[in-house]
Design an enzyme around this catalytic site. Structure first.
Site, PDB file in Angstrom:
ATOM      1  N   GLU A  46       0.856  -1.081  -0.133  1.00  0.00           N
ATOM      2  CA  GLU A  46       0.172   0.728  -0.104  1.00  0.00           C
ATOM      3  C   GLU A  46       0.635   0.854  -0.027  1.00  0.00           C
ATOM      4  OE1 GLU A  46      -3.247  -2.387   1.039  1.00  0.00           O
ATOM      5  OE2 GLU A  46      -1.638  -3.155   1.250  1.00  0.00           O
ATOM      6  N   THR A  47       0.186   2.131  -0.697  1.00  0.00           N
ATOM      7  CA  THR A  47       0.548   3.626  -0.828  1.00  0.00           C
ATOM      8  C   THR A  47      -0.406   4.194   0.063  1.00  0.00           C
ATOM      9  OG1 THR A  47       2.812   3.045  -2.276  1.00  0.00           O
ATOM     10  CG2 THR A  47       1.534   5.409  -1.949  1.00  0.00           C
TER      11      THR A  47
END
Length: 263
Positions: A46-47
């Protein structure tokens, strides 16, 4: 345009453990397509992006992107965002209120940990198991299958979770994210999380999965406070509590790096 980028290992007390998240604070939202391309470029599970909120009941608005798509809830990247706000950006209040696609998420300092208040997603039994599920998980013996957002697959022993070798091609065809779980030996419960449908074969530590795992195991074990371990190669630890329609999960973070994106 220049953006700050921080990478934090979440749900661990040592570097190269837990789940690494890329954290990108923003003054205002950039386009969805650019956020997705940045997540693809970072190539982490995830970003996360957050901006100061204009809403009276929130401090920041937050969004999470895998390399392939936006998701509606992410624990480790929320934990990492709070760590950056508390320890890098000088946020001085004891709690942060994030507005998200899953509602308000309150994150607080808790001694050497950061504690998150998340929705409780109680999974319901799946009466008809997907035909290929056991095969996709390496022909394991399945005890039960439940579902809320994701399939929650219980097996009889921690070692089955630890040694599971999924067929990710078959898992992707099933079209669902999979939580594999069992009663723990030194923890109350253990798990692994597979999500090839959103570009993540195995997520190292998954807070959103614990929105399902905590109510499931709290009811099954007859206790509200639990300790959980995720048995990925990196591994992670989560201190959990079930409080009705909400759950809390606490963990530690380790700062890895900071950088600058030049667009």
């Amino acid at each position: 345009m220049k953006l700050h980028l921080y990478q934090v290992d979440a749900f661990t007390n040592h570097l190269f453990g837990g789940n690494p998240a890329a954290v990108i604070p923003l003054d205002q939202w950039i386009s969805d397509s650019l956020m997705q391309r940045l997540a693809m470029e970072n190539n982490l599970s995830e970003t996360v992006f957050f901006v100061p909120s204009s809403k009276p009941d929130a401090d920041y608005d937050i969004r999470w992107f895998t390399p392939a798509s936006e998701i509606n809830l992410c624990g480790h990247a929320t934990l990492a965002s709070a760590y950056v706000l508390f320890h890098v950006m000088g946020y001085s209040y004891p709690a942060i209120r994030f507005q998200s696609k899953s509602g308000i998420l309150v994150v607080t300092r808790n001694l050497d940990k950061i504690s998150m208040d998340f929705p409780a997603w109680k999974p319901e039994p799946v009466t008809t198991r997907p035909n290929e599920l056991a095969a996709a998980l390496g022909n394991i013996s399945i005890t039960s299958v439940h579902k809320h957002r994701d399939y929650l697959v219980e097996v009889a022993d921690e070692s089955i979770v630890q040694l599971c070798q999924p067929d990710f091609t078959l898992l992707k065809k099933l079209g669902h994210k999979i939580i594999l779980t069992a009663k723990g030996n030194k923890a109350d419960f253990v798990s692994r999380f597979f999500a090839p449908t959103v570009g993540i074969d195995e997520d190292p530590v998954t807070g959103s999965a614990h929105s399902q795992l905590i109510p499931y195991w709290a009811e099954k074990l007859g206790k509200k406070t639990l300790f959980a371990r995720q048995l990925s190669k990196r591994g992670g630890e989560i201190w959990c509590e079930y409080i009705g329609e909400r759950v809390t999960m606490a963990g530690q973070c380790v700062f890895f790096m900071k950088g600058e994106i030049d667009l």
